[in-house]
Motif scaffolding. Structure first.
Motif, PDB file in Angstrom:
ATOM      1  N   ALA B  59       4.258  -6.052 -13.694  1.00 44.44           N
ATOM      2  CA  ALA B  59       3.224  -5.768 -12.975  1.00 44.44           C
ATOM      3  C   ALA B  59       3.541  -5.300 -11.537  1.00 44.44           C
ATOM      4  O   ALA B  59       3.125  -4.018 -11.186  1.00 44.44           O
ATOM      5  N   LEU B  60       4.500  -5.729 -10.750  1.00 44.83           N
ATOM      6  CA  LEU B  60       4.777  -5.454  -9.571  1.00 44.83           C
ATOM      7  C   LEU B  60       5.662  -3.986  -9.557  1.00 44.83           C
ATOM      8  O   LEU B  60       5.332  -3.271  -8.594  1.00 44.83           O
ATOM      9  N   LEU B  61       6.417  -4.025 -10.667  1.00 39.52           N
ATOM     10  CA  LEU B  61       7.070  -2.830 -10.721  1.00 39.52           C
ATOM     11  C   LEU B  61       6.074  -1.450 -10.937  1.00 39.52           C
ATOM     12  O   LEU B  61       6.195  -0.456 -10.053  1.00 39.52           O
ATOM     13  N   ALA B  62       5.073  -1.891 -11.825  1.00 39.53           N
ATOM     14  CA  ALA B  62       4.265  -0.810 -12.203  1.00 39.53           C
ATOM     15  C   ALA B  62       3.354  -0.534 -10.943  1.00 39.53           C
ATOM     16  O   ALA B  62       3.014   0.677 -10.608  1.00 39.53           O
ATOM     17  N   ALA B  63       2.983  -1.634 -10.163  1.00 39.90           N
ATOM     18  CA  ALA B  63       2.099  -1.221  -8.841  1.00 39.90           C
ATOM     19  C   ALA B  63       2.863  -0.552  -7.811  1.00 39.90           C
ATOM     20  O   ALA B  63       2.234   0.291  -7.365  1.00 39.90           O
ATOM     21  N   SER B  64       4.137  -0.724  -7.832  1.00 41.31           N
ATOM     22  CA  SER B  64       5.031  -0.166  -6.691  1.00 41.31           C
ATOM     23  C   SER B  64       5.065   1.502  -6.968  1.00 41.31           C
ATOM     24  O   SER B  64       5.278   2.274  -6.277  1.00 41.31           O
ATOM     25  N   LEU B  65       5.312   1.707  -8.370  1.00 39.38           N
ATOM     26  CA  LEU B  65       5.323   3.057  -9.067  1.00 39.38           C
ATOM     27  C   LEU B  65       4.042   3.896  -8.601  1.00 39.38           C
ATOM     28  O   LEU B  65       3.984   5.090  -8.553  1.00 39.38           O
ATOM     29  N   ASP B  66       2.891   2.731  -8.811  1.00 35.98           N
ATOM     30  CA  ASP B  66       1.472   3.643  -8.719  1.00 35.98           C
ATOM     31  C   ASP B  66       1.489   4.177  -7.173  1.00 35.98           C
ATOM     32  O   ASP B  66       0.802   5.136  -6.889  1.00 35.98           O
ATOM     33  N   LEU B  67       1.997   3.468  -6.354  1.00 34.34           N
ATOM     34  CA  LEU B  67       2.070   3.970  -4.951  1.00 34.34           C
ATOM     35  C   LEU B  67       2.506   5.396  -4.985  1.00 34.34           C
ATOM     36  O   LEU B  67       1.951   6.362  -4.034  1.00 34.34           O
ATOM     37  N   LEU B  68       3.646   5.717  -5.774  1.00 35.79           N
ATOM     38  CA  LEU B  68       4.257   7.116  -6.012  1.00 35.79           C
ATOM     39  C   LEU B  68       3.066   7.849  -6.512  1.00 35.79           C
ATOM     40  O   LEU B  68       2.831   9.225  -6.177  1.00 35.79           O
ATOM     41  N   VAL B  69       2.898   7.388  -7.972  1.00 33.94           N
ATOM     42  CA  VAL B  69       2.405   8.405  -8.866  1.00 33.94           C
ATOM     43  C   VAL B  69       0.792   8.590  -8.341  1.00 33.94           C
ATOM     44  O   VAL B  69       0.253   9.746  -8.280  1.00 33.94           O
ATOM     45  N   GLY B  70      -0.037   7.538  -8.233  1.00 34.49           N
ATOM     46  CA  GLY B  70      -1.313   7.418  -8.060  1.00 34.49           C
ATOM     47  C   GLY B  70      -1.723   7.982  -6.784  1.00 34.49           C
ATOM     48  O   GLY B  70      -2.691   8.638  -6.542  1.00 34.49           O
ATOM     49  N   ILE B  71      -1.156   7.471  -5.901  1.00 38.32           N
ATOM     50  CA  ILE B  71      -1.640   7.486  -4.411  1.00 38.32           C
ATOM     51  C   ILE B  71      -0.736   8.684  -3.793  1.00 38.32           C
ATOM     52  O   ILE B  71      -1.475   9.371  -2.999  1.00 38.32           O
ATOM     53  N   LEU B 193       1.697  -3.352  -0.867  1.00 44.26           N
ATOM     54  CA  LEU B 193       1.112  -2.272  -1.529  1.00 44.26           C
ATOM     55  C   LEU B 193      -0.298  -1.940  -1.191  1.00 44.26           C
ATOM     56  O   LEU B 193      -0.712  -0.676  -0.687  1.00 44.26           O
ATOM     57  N   ARG B 194      -1.060  -2.909  -1.024  1.00 44.30           N
ATOM     58  CA  ARG B 194      -2.486  -2.758  -0.935  1.00 44.30           C
ATOM     59  C   ARG B 194      -2.813  -2.352   0.529  1.00 44.30           C
ATOM     60  O   ARG B 194      -3.542  -1.764   0.791  1.00 44.30           O
ATOM     61  N   ALA B 195      -1.984  -2.918   1.432  1.00 47.12           N
ATOM     62  CA  ALA B 195      -2.254  -2.814   2.970  1.00 47.12           C
ATOM     63  C   ALA B 195      -1.773  -1.408   3.234  1.00 47.12           C
ATOM     64  O   ALA B 195      -2.646  -0.630   3.998  1.00 47.12           O
ATOM     65  N   TYR B 223       6.617  15.896   4.570  1.00 49.68           N
ATOM     66  CA  TYR B 223       7.713  15.312   3.917  1.00 49.68           C
ATOM     67  C   TYR B 223       8.103  13.933   4.225  1.00 49.68           C
ATOM     68  O   TYR B 223       8.442  12.894   3.775  1.00 49.68           O
ATOM     69  N   GLY B 224       7.792  13.616   5.769  1.00 50.76           N
ATOM     70  CA  GLY B 224       8.072  12.402   6.215  1.00 50.76           C
ATOM     71  C   GLY B 224       7.150  11.376   5.508  1.00 50.76           C
ATOM     72  O   GLY B 224       7.566  10.045   5.025  1.00 50.76           O
ATOM     73  N   TYR B 225       5.846  11.657   5.426  1.00 47.80           N
ATOM     74  CA  TYR B 225       4.970  10.773   4.562  1.00 47.80           C
ATOM     75  C   TYR B 225       5.495  10.400   3.101  1.00 47.80           C
ATOM     76  O   TYR B 225       5.343   9.167   2.928  1.00 47.80           O
ATOM     77  N   LYS B 226       5.899  11.553   2.444  1.00 47.97           N
ATOM     78  CA  LYS B 226       6.344  11.072   0.948  1.00 47.97           C
ATOM     79  C   LYS B 226       7.550  10.369   1.100  1.00 47.97           C
ATOM     80  O   LYS B 226       7.866   9.346   0.537  1.00 47.97           O
ATOM     81  N   LEU B 227       8.399  10.512   2.045  1.00 48.65           N
ATOM     82  CA  LEU B 227       9.696   9.819   2.019  1.00 48.65           C
ATOM     83  C   LEU B 227       9.445   8.519   2.412  1.00 48.65           C
ATOM     84  O   LEU B 227       9.761   7.542   1.762  1.00 48.65           O
ATOM     85  N   ALA B 228       8.547   8.052   3.184  1.00 48.61           N
ATOM     86  CA  ALA B 228       7.989   6.843   3.697  1.00 48.61           C
ATOM     87  C   ALA B 228       7.555   6.120   2.645  1.00 48.61           C
ATOM     88  O   ALA B 228       7.978   5.187   2.146  1.00 48.61           O
ATOM     89  N   ALA B 229       6.573   6.685   1.795  1.00 50.12           N
ATOM     90  CA  ALA B 229       5.952   6.173   0.651  1.00 50.12           C
ATOM     91  C   ALA B 229       7.153   5.904  -0.515  1.00 50.12           C
ATOM     92  O   ALA B 229       7.091   4.720  -1.399  1.00 50.12           O
ATOM     93  N   PHE B 230       8.180   6.838  -0.568  1.00 49.72           N
ATOM     94  CA  PHE B 230       9.036   6.785  -1.769  1.00 49.72           C
ATOM     95  C   PHE B 230       9.952   5.337  -1.162  1.00 49.72           C
ATOM     96  O   PHE B 230      10.343   4.428  -2.040  1.00 49.72           O
ATOM     97  N   GLY B 272      -4.572   3.061 -15.233  1.00 46.44           N
ATOM     98  CA  GLY B 272      -5.258   3.904 -14.226  1.00 46.44           C
ATOM     99  C   GLY B 272      -4.744   4.042 -12.973  1.00 46.44           C
ATOM    100  O   GLY B 272      -4.416   3.315 -12.128  1.00 46.44           O
ATOM    101  N   ALA B 273      -4.126   5.427 -12.903  1.00 44.61           N
ATOM    102  CA  ALA B 273      -3.288   5.663 -11.638  1.00 44.61           C
ATOM    103  C   ALA B 273      -4.029   5.576 -10.446  1.00 44.61           C
ATOM    104  O   ALA B 273      -5.267   5.864 -10.219  1.00 44.61           O
ATOM    105  N   GLY B 274      -3.439   5.050  -9.284  1.00 40.23           N
ATOM    106  CA  GLY B 274      -4.237   5.265  -8.045  1.00 40.23           C
ATOM    107  C   GLY B 274      -5.054   4.098  -7.763  1.00 40.23           C
ATOM    108  O   GLY B 274      -5.427   4.046  -6.559  1.00 40.23           O
ATOM    109  N   THR B 275      -5.067   3.161  -8.645  1.00 40.06           N
ATOM    110  CA  THR B 275      -5.925   1.842  -8.169  1.00 40.06           C
ATOM    111  C   THR B 275      -5.100   0.532  -7.897  1.00 40.06           C
ATOM    112  O   THR B 275      -5.598  -0.185  -7.610  1.00 40.06           O
ATOM    113  N   LEU B 276      -3.719   0.665  -8.227  1.00 42.54           N
ATOM    114  CA  LEU B 276      -2.923  -0.286  -7.964  1.00 42.54           C
ATOM    115  C   LEU B 276      -3.023  -1.555  -8.893  1.00 42.54           C
ATOM    116  O   LEU B 276      -2.228  -2.248  -9.455  1.00 42.54           O
TER     117      LEU B 276
END
Lengths: 296, 339, 410
Positions: B59-71, B193-195, B223-230, B272-276
């Motif tokens: 679940a933690l892996l999926a939630a961290s991926l959601d930060l990339l995919v959904g958010i 992730l939530r924060a 670019y900077g924001y995406k990299l930070a999220a990554f 559901g992407a984007g909800t964490l």
């Protein structure tokens, strides 16, 4: 230089044979993506279905009739399967690449698993047609005749696809749809039928490639994902939606897999994805990408 | 560069934080879930608890991926690479240095983040299907390194014989204690992730996802924001990896392979992407289908998985989270995470 | 979740504590387990009762054909012995190992924790086996590996509760290395295997025995594991090395492709192909067909072995399953055989008692593979040089020579 060429000529020739097969496999994937923006991850499963079809028809005692029969049936089933996939992806036309990828990945899992239920988990081999199953001497080395023939078939199909795309009305519509899909439907052409036709042709080619590849790769569980990844790499390196790109991409990857593994033997496991990463870092649209595909 | 104000940069979905009492109410389901999960070992049999721990890791892996995919709008096919790097780092440090908590966790976070930074700087420059392919290539290359680098990773046999994590010198010697450790790590990672998602920074990420040119026009440099999220996503995935190393006591190249990455993506889409929190539910479904139901199907688990893929795409276009959120009026932005 | 329910949960901390209290009581009731106990527990075994065995084998994926053979070997032994081992009723719980540790390790945990088995048997994949050692032995149970060949399982730092009835990767190839060192091969031998642990161990075992006997290595190559369809680039390397013979380690789909391409690129006639026995064992041999004829391998079993135990074994196996056995069937059949004796001798199913009994079994005389003994928890057994020959409609591994007894190399 001459001795180097002499030593590696067979590997270069082999790269051509593998490249030919990859082209037949990948061109459909490229057109479907370029035209419909659908990343069809079931493409590898179609190849595997073709390989099993070859096993069913041809088995270990090949005859010309059974081989030709397998090719014909593969083309028909492939076209129908492509039409089916076209219908299945229709409701997703305005959704993200990710949704389409997941749908086709699901189809791929189901098809591969059904094949494994039907044919078992053992490796099955497929014989080449009589007369092509032996080896001959090329440039001083023994080389399987069937692979030489494959180069010829690949060249023929490349010309055929080129003619269809460049010279026929369907080809015109396909090219127009790759360039601007909305405009094509605005002109009163039923875009869905064009899409189904392209999907059908691409899938038929994938299954035909499976039959053609049978004598080299055999048929076994897991082959679908291996060839899918190769096809994806070819398409991305060549650029999406371009027949020429698919051809060049296939020839490049054929050489990477063949000559590349000879020259960089210690890095053999890394050359394929290394080449992909290198191309994407240097040219994010692929070598022949007509335009940026930034839509997600 | 500094964002001007969050209000004008953010898309309509990113409303201001609710007042404190509402916020407390919103946090209640989360708190209840954590309490329930913490109580689980008291009344569940060992195997059920082990399964629950495995779900938490995934679940933690999926939630961290959601930060990339959904958010952020970056669908990655190579996210398992950072999960695996974190797992190997934590496993190696547990074996060769110390199993003392929280050292392996910190190692997982650090190595996951560094690996994400090392590959993210060029990956996030591409978009769409090219991003999918580039992350796939990165994932495969990292897997290949894990397979070839025998002296550190143990090659295809994997890194085995990883000691149990220990607290104050005492190893967490049973399934329940191990579960609490995994739970603590997962809650910590999820809180990060939530924060991030709830912060002004998260609002900018959503803006990039919805309309990158507009954000550019507003003066942001995506670019900077995406990299930070990554990097953040990679680091949290590394924490999940460290938990895997403790829970499974074995790390192998398949943990960072394509299958793991694809399953994580499936969990995101199911939930559901984007909800964490949705992807966490999705992870539970995926693990249960794979580990509990799959083996009863005479080895044809992948068939069921394929049917789930197809069904989810048609029936749950916004994942399980979408079912709930779609009901209320005026909730167009279903991806919005309940802050 | 509605707001009123959330409110209730939020503000009734006492009820949550109450719930915890209830859970504590429930945990004390037998049957409703708790996960906070110590390490291992006695399980269902005990004295004289039934014995529960977890058979962990691949039922899906590329190794599934091996799993089928293993299960058939296990069931044949039980059917021949009234379903009893050491005169105790046996319940077998089969769990799917899948393709690797991501499914195999949970399968091992499941039979241990949910089904509470007394012994774990099987396991094809080395990574799964190495991962299983901790889980099985920390619960105080015996692990009997009946395929996975990783050297570390029964190597120097082996766990006292881990036994193996199959082979070590290096053991199989050292027999062949020893044999080829005695042949006159002036051009040397070329070594090739996939770039993963089992391949590395097999090449290592061959190299050590071969060089110790004075042999010369002509060259080496590692092929990308699992993704190599086309071996031509590597075959070119073998040809240009001038080697007099090739030694390889391949299994499954790669074994089929390698053997077929070795033939069709014309190497088989000029540079004879040798390998670890898995190259031509079981289903892959049918797929290789004529391309495999003349390929020579070393292994501790072939259906062509001429001894009474093997003849009887093949007869009843073929009658029950309609297919010939493989080395994988024999290894698991023998796992049942040694457990039968050990349980009988120990009168107990606890790991330490069983392990002690396993160590004092002496020679297993009536195995289809011929007599063998445990040496360092791994079989010391006779290796045979086998050659693929056509027989009737199919192909078999005919015995060419007896290579002598080999244990796991140190």
């Amino acid at each position: 230089m001459l001795t180097w060429l002499d030593a590696n000529l067979v590997s270069i020739l082999n790269g051509l044979a593998i490249g030919s097969l990859l082209f037949i496999l990948a061109v459909g994937l490229s057109l479907v993506f370029g035209m419909m923006d659908v990343l069809n991850l079931a493409h590898g499963a179609l190849f595997l279905a073709g390989a099993y079809l070859g096993h069913l028809f041809v088995g270990q005692q090949a005859g010309w009739a059974s081989f030709a029969g397998a090719l014909g049936v593969a083309a028909v089933i492939g076209a129908l399967a492509g039409g089916g996939l076209s219908v299945m992806t229709e409701p997703l036309a305005h959704r993200s690449h990710l949704d389409q990828a997941l749908l086709t990945l699901g189809v791929a899992l189901v098809v591969a698993e059904l094949l494994s239920i039907a044919f078992g988990n053992d490796v099955q081999s497929v014989a080449a047609p009589p007369g092509l199953d032996g080896s001959t001497v090329v440039l001083g080395s023994t080389y399987p005749v069937y692979r030489l023939v494959l180069i010829g078939i690949g060249a023929l199909l490349a010309v055929a696809v080129h003619v269809v795309i460049e010279r026929t009305r369907l080809g015109l519509l396909v090219r127009a749809a790759v360039a601007d899909r909305e405009m094509v439907s605005a002109l009163g052409v039923d875009e869905r039928r064009v899409k189904a036709a392209v999907f059908g042709i691409g899938s038929a080619l994938a299954m035909v490639a499976g039959v053609l590849g049978g004598p080299i790769y055999g048929a076994r569980p897991g082959l679908d994902s291996t060839v899918l990844i190769l096809a994806l790499v070819v398409v991305v390196i060549g650029g999406l939606g371009s027949v020429r790109g698919a051809l060049i991409g296939a020839l490049v990857i054929g050489q990477v897999e063949s000559l590349g593994r000879v020259l960089l033997a210690d890095l053999a496991s890394f050359v394929l994805f290394g080449a992909l990463a290198l191309v994407l870092v240097l040219r994010p649209q692929g070598l022949f990408g007509a335009r940026a595909q930034a839509r997600t | 560069m500094t964002p001007r104000t969050t209000a004008d940069a953010a898309p309509p979905s990113a409303t201001a934080a609710p007042e404190p009492p509402r916020r407390l109410l919103r946090a209640a389901p989360m708190a209840a879930t954590v309490v329930l999960l913490a109580a689980a070992p008291l009344f569940l049999a060992p195997y059920a608890t082990t399964t629950l721990s495995r779900i938490l890791v995934f679940a933690l892996l999926a939630a961290s991926l959601d930060l990339l995919v959904g958010i952020t709008g970056l669908p990655s096919l190579g996210h398992a690479a950072y999960f695996g790097v974190g797992a190997y780092a934590a496993g190696w440090i547990t074996i060769h240095l110390t199993p003392a908590v929280p050292v392996p966790l910190l190692a997982g976070a650090a190595f996951g983040g560094v690996a994400a930074a090392a590959t993210g700087w060029f990956a996030v420059r591409s978009a769409g299907v090219f991003f999918l392919m580039l992350t796939l290539a990165i994932g495969e290359i990292v897997r290949q390194v894990a397979q070839s680098w025998d002296s550190v990773t143990g090659g295809s046999n994997g890194l085995y014989g990883i000691d149990l994590p220990s607290v104050a010198g005492a190893p967490l010697g049973n399934v329940g204690l191990l579960h609490w450790y995994v739970l603590a790590g997962a809650v910590l990672g999820y809180a990060v992730l939530r924060a991030v998602a709830a912060s002004p920074f998260g609002a900018v990420l959503r803006g990039i996802r919805d309309n990158e040119p507009r954000m550019r026009a507003l003066g942001y440099r995506p670019y900077g924001y995406k990299l930070a999220a990554f990097v953040i996503a990679g680091s949290v995935a590394g924490v999940a990896g460290a938990l895997l190393a403790a829970q499974q006591r074995l790390v192998t190249p398949s943990d960072l392979g394509f299958t793991t990455a694809a399953l994580a993506l499936l969990a995101v889409v199911i939930g559901g992407a984007g909800t964490l929190w949705g992807p966490c539910l999705g992870a539970a479904v995926v693990v249960l289908v794979r580990d509990a139901l799959g083996p009863t199907l005479d080895g044809h688990g992948p068939l069921l998985l394929g049917v789930v893929f197809i069904a989810v795409v048609y029936l749950l276009p916004r994942g399980a989270a979408g079912v709930r959120l779609r009901r209320g009026p005026g909730r167009e932005q279903s991806e919005q995470e309940p802050t | 979740m509605t707001e009123s329910r959330s409110t209730r949960i939020l503000f009734s901390r006492r009820s949550v504590l109450g719930m915890l209290g209830t859970a504590g009581v429930v945990a004390a009731v037998p049957g409703c387990g708790s996960s906070l106990g110590g390490g291992g527990d006695a399980g269902g075994g005990g004295q004289g009762g039934a014995v529960k065995v977890g058979l962990v084998i691949p039922q899906a994926g590329v190794y599934a054909p091996l799993g089928v053979d293993m299960q058939r070997g296990w069931e044949l032994y039980l059917n021949q012995h009234d379903g009893r081992l050491g005169d105790r009723e046996v319940t077998t719980v089969v769990a799917d190992e899948g393709e690797g540790p991501e499914s195999g390790v949970p399968a091992v945990q499941r039979v241990l924790q949910r089904d509470r088995v007394d012994v774990v048997v099987g396991i094809v994949n080395s990574a799964v086996a190495l991962g299983a050692v901790d889980a099985v032995t920390s619960a105080g149970k015996l692990l009997v590996v009946s395929n996975a060949g990783a050297g570390a399982l029964t190597g120097e730092n082996r766990n006292p509760l881990t036994w193996r009835t199959s082979f070590a990767n290096a053991q199989v190839s050292s027999a062949l290395g020893d044999h080829l060192a005695g042949q006159n091969l002036p051009g040397g031998v070329y070594l090739i295997a996939p770039d993963y642990a089992a391949g590395e161990e097999a090449l290592g075992g061959f190299r050590e025995a071969f060089e110790a006997g004075g042999g010369r290595i002509a060259g080496e190559a590692r092929t990308p594991f699992g993704t190599t369809q086309d071996f031509q680039p590597f075959l070119a390397g073998i040809r240009s090395s001038g080697a007099a013979a090739t030694f390889c380690f391949y299994a499954g789909g790669e074994a089929v492709s390698f053997v077929q391409q070795y033939d069709s690129f014309g190497l088989k006639q000029t540079i004879p192909l040798f390998g670890s026995g898995f190259l031509t064992e079981g289903g892959v041999l049918d797929a290789q067909g004529a391309a495999a004829t003349g390929v020579q391998t070393s292994l501790h079993y072939t259906t062509e072995l001429d001894n009474p135990a093997n003849t009887a074994f093949i007869d009843s196996y073929t009658a029950a399953n309609g297919a010939a056995p493989t080395v994988y069937s024999v290894q698991t059949y023998d796992a049942a055989a040694v457990l039968d004796r050990a349980i009988g001798q120990a009168g107990d199913v606890a790991g330490t008692a069983l392990s002690e009994a396993m160590g004092s079994l002496g020679t297993i005389e009536d195995s289809p593979r011929g007599p063998w003994t445990f040496d360092g928890q791994n079989p010391r057994q006779t290796y045979y040089l086998r050659e693929v020959r056509r027989q009737g409609q199919g192909y078999v591994n005919a015995v060419v020579a007896d290579l002598g007894e080999f244990a796991q190399p140190a």
